[in-house]
Scaffold this active site. Structure first.
Site, PDB file in Angstrom:
ATOM      1  N   LYS A  20       7.228  39.891 -14.246  1.00  0.00           N
ATOM      2  CA  LYS A  20       7.191  40.919 -15.450  1.00  0.00           C
ATOM      3  C   LYS A  20       6.237  42.147 -15.020  1.00  0.00           C
ATOM      4  O   LYS A  20       5.653  42.259 -13.774  1.00  0.00           O
ATOM      5  CB  LYS A  20       6.878  40.170 -16.497  1.00  0.00           C
ATOM      6  CG  LYS A  20       7.735  38.901 -16.701  1.00  0.00           C
ATOM      7  CD  LYS A  20       9.224  39.484 -17.051  1.00  0.00           C
ATOM      8  CE  LYS A  20      10.095  38.214 -17.611  1.00  0.00           C
ATOM      9  NZ  LYS A  20      10.631  37.290 -16.438  1.00  0.00           N
TER      10      LYS A  20
HETATM   11  C1  LIG Z   1      14.869  37.585 -21.156  1.00  0.00           C
HETATM   12  C2  LIG Z   1      13.928  36.430 -20.913  1.00  0.00           C
HETATM   13  N1  LIG Z   1      13.662  35.644 -21.716  1.00  0.00           N
HETATM   14  C3  LIG Z   1      12.635  34.654 -21.368  1.00  0.00           C
HETATM   15  C4  LIG Z   1      11.941  34.282 -20.180  1.00  0.00           C
HETATM   16  C5  LIG Z   1      11.163  33.286 -19.864  1.00  0.00           C
HETATM   17  O1  LIG Z   1       9.844  33.743 -19.534  1.00  0.00           O
HETATM   18  P1  LIG Z   1       8.979  32.922 -19.057  1.00  0.00           P
HETATM   19  O2  LIG Z   1       9.404  32.398 -17.567  1.00  0.00           O
HETATM   20  O3  LIG Z   1       7.761  33.205 -19.112  1.00  0.00           O
HETATM   21  O4  LIG Z   1       9.091  31.257 -19.559  1.00  0.00           O
HETATM   22  C6  LIG Z   1      12.539  35.432 -19.265  1.00  0.00           C
HETATM   23  C7  LIG Z   1      11.711  35.220 -18.009  1.00  0.00           C
HETATM   24  O5  LIG Z   1      12.424  35.449 -16.983  1.00  0.00           O
HETATM   25  C8  LIG Z   1      13.360  36.608 -19.559  1.00  0.00           C
HETATM   26  O6  LIG Z   1      13.932  37.316 -18.740  1.00  0.00           O
END
Ligand SMILES: Cc1ncc(COP(=O)(O)O)c(C=O)c1O
Length: 376
Positions: free
Chosen positions: A183
């Site tokens: 990110k």
């Molecule tokens: C659109 C979206 N939602 C949720 C997530 C989940 O994030 P995390 O890995 O911090 O749980 C991601 C991660 O890639 C994502 O791209």
């Protein structure tokens, strides 16, 4: 050219190393003063009243859904073109994800398809700001108000992006962000929820702390003894202070990170929009894009398929990824029927190219040359 170009790289240096080491030396390593400081900095940055840090965006989304009263028997409208965690968080809450198709120009939920999916069971819409490009929040809000639905934003990728001049997270809805290393900024793993509602913020703080009525920080700094209670069921979704210390340094670098990403994306946009076998993303007038990822559609007139392009790039030292996944096609969602032609086309035809702040001019040039020479 003998290069190895990754698809993403976090922007870290000795400042983050020092910040984490200081926390370790100080001894307060979980859900302490650094987490509170990080939350305040984040809330102020996006323009929300409150920010509640968690272990990931997935747990942030889960907490936001449950605390919003969404559970078994409810339906939540989500795009299928997203990382699987979007729909998983709905399933984890006990509710059912109902998949909407996307607008292929932006890869965000197609607002004109939402109303047809609303039933008596629908409780919320969860738009995703896909790869950081804001979804059309005003239009989604209008539908939500008309049908008395909540809007919970999956803003995993959208730190620093803007909708009509307002930063994502500052629109007034509950929004959830990710600090995974792919990110815009990272805390290793981590997430955060923003909200303007004091009640929601308080319940989220309890939820991420086993449902406990008082935080460790409050108890530690109180001059009177506090006997805690557990009014609601909760989870352990607490962020560590090492992660928060890392996040504080990353927030100081955020403007620089965004500028570097935008500069690279501009070069990609200029080069690839001239190639008739490629389609670059359209950025709506309302949006400022942070380019958390950069995707291209490989059109049928390209000399090679999307997969062949990925293979040829790899042979020249360039990592890429397939475009965003289509959740409804994964085996664990096989029971969720959905007809989503744009989602299926886009997931099959798009490619994600390397983009990270420390990418050199030579690396950007190499990616552009290799892509253009392969598809033309
Ligand atoms: C659109 C979206 N939602 C949720 C997530 C989940 O994030 P995390 O890995 O911090 O749980 C991601 C991660 O890639 C994502 O791209």
């Amino acid at each position: 050219m003998n290069m190895r170009i990754e698809v993403a790289k976090p922007y870290l240096n000795e400042q983050e190393q020092r910040a984490v080491a200081d926390v370790v030396a100080g001894g307060w390593v979980s859900q302490g003063p650094k987490v509170a400081e990080f939350e305040n900095i984040f809330a102020a940055y996006v323009g929300a009243r409150y920010a509640i840090a968690t272990t990931s965006c997935t747990t942030a989304l889960h907490a936001a859904l449950v605390v919003s009263g969404i559970g078994p028997g409810d339906e939540v409208i989500v795009p299928s073109l997203s990382f699987i965690a979007t729909a998983n968080s709905v399933v984890h809450s006990g509710a059912i994800p109902v998949f909407a198709d996307i607008d292929p120009e932006t890869c965000n939920i197609d607002v004109s398809k939402i109303e047809a999916l609303i039933t008596m069971k629908t409780k919320a819409i969860m738009p995703v700001h896909q790869v950081g490009l804001p979804a059309d929040l005003d239009s989604i809000q209008l539908i939500a108000q008309k049908h008395n639905l909540m809007v919970i934003e999956d803003a995993a990728c959208a730190i620093g992006s803007e909708y009509k001049g307002k930063r994502i997270g500052g629109y007034g809805n509950t929004a959830c962000f990710s600090f995974h290393p792919r990110k815009i900024i990272t805390t290793g793993e981590g997430g955060i929820i923003t909200t303007d509602s004091p009640e929601m913020a308080e319940r989220l703080r309890r939820f991420r702390h086993h449902g406990m009525s008082v935080s460790d920080l409050e108890r530690h700094t109180s001059h009177e003894i506090i006997i805690e209670s557990y009014p609601e069921l909760g989870y352990n979704y607490r962020m560590t202070d090492m992660q928060a210390a890392l996040g504080i340094v990353q927030m100081q670098k955020l403007a620089e990170i965004l500028k570097k990403r935008l500069d690279i994306a501009d070069r990609y946009n200029k080069a690839f929009s001239e190639i008739s076998s490629l389609r670059v993303p359209r950025i709506p007038e309302y949006a400022l894009h942070n380019y958390q990822s950069y995707w291209l559609e490989v059109l049928d007139k390209s000399r090679v398929s999307r997969n062949m392009l990925m293979q040829r790039l790899l042979e020249q030292g360039i990592s890429s990824r397939r475009g965003i996944m289509a959740i409804h096609r994964e085996p664990c969602y096989i029971g969720y029927k959905a007809k989503l032609p744009e989602t299926e086309r886009i997931t099959d035809k798009t490619i994600i190219l390397p983009l990270y702040p420390s990418m050199t001019d030579d690396e950007v040039r190499h990616v552009i040359e290799c892509v253009c020479n392969t598809v033309c």
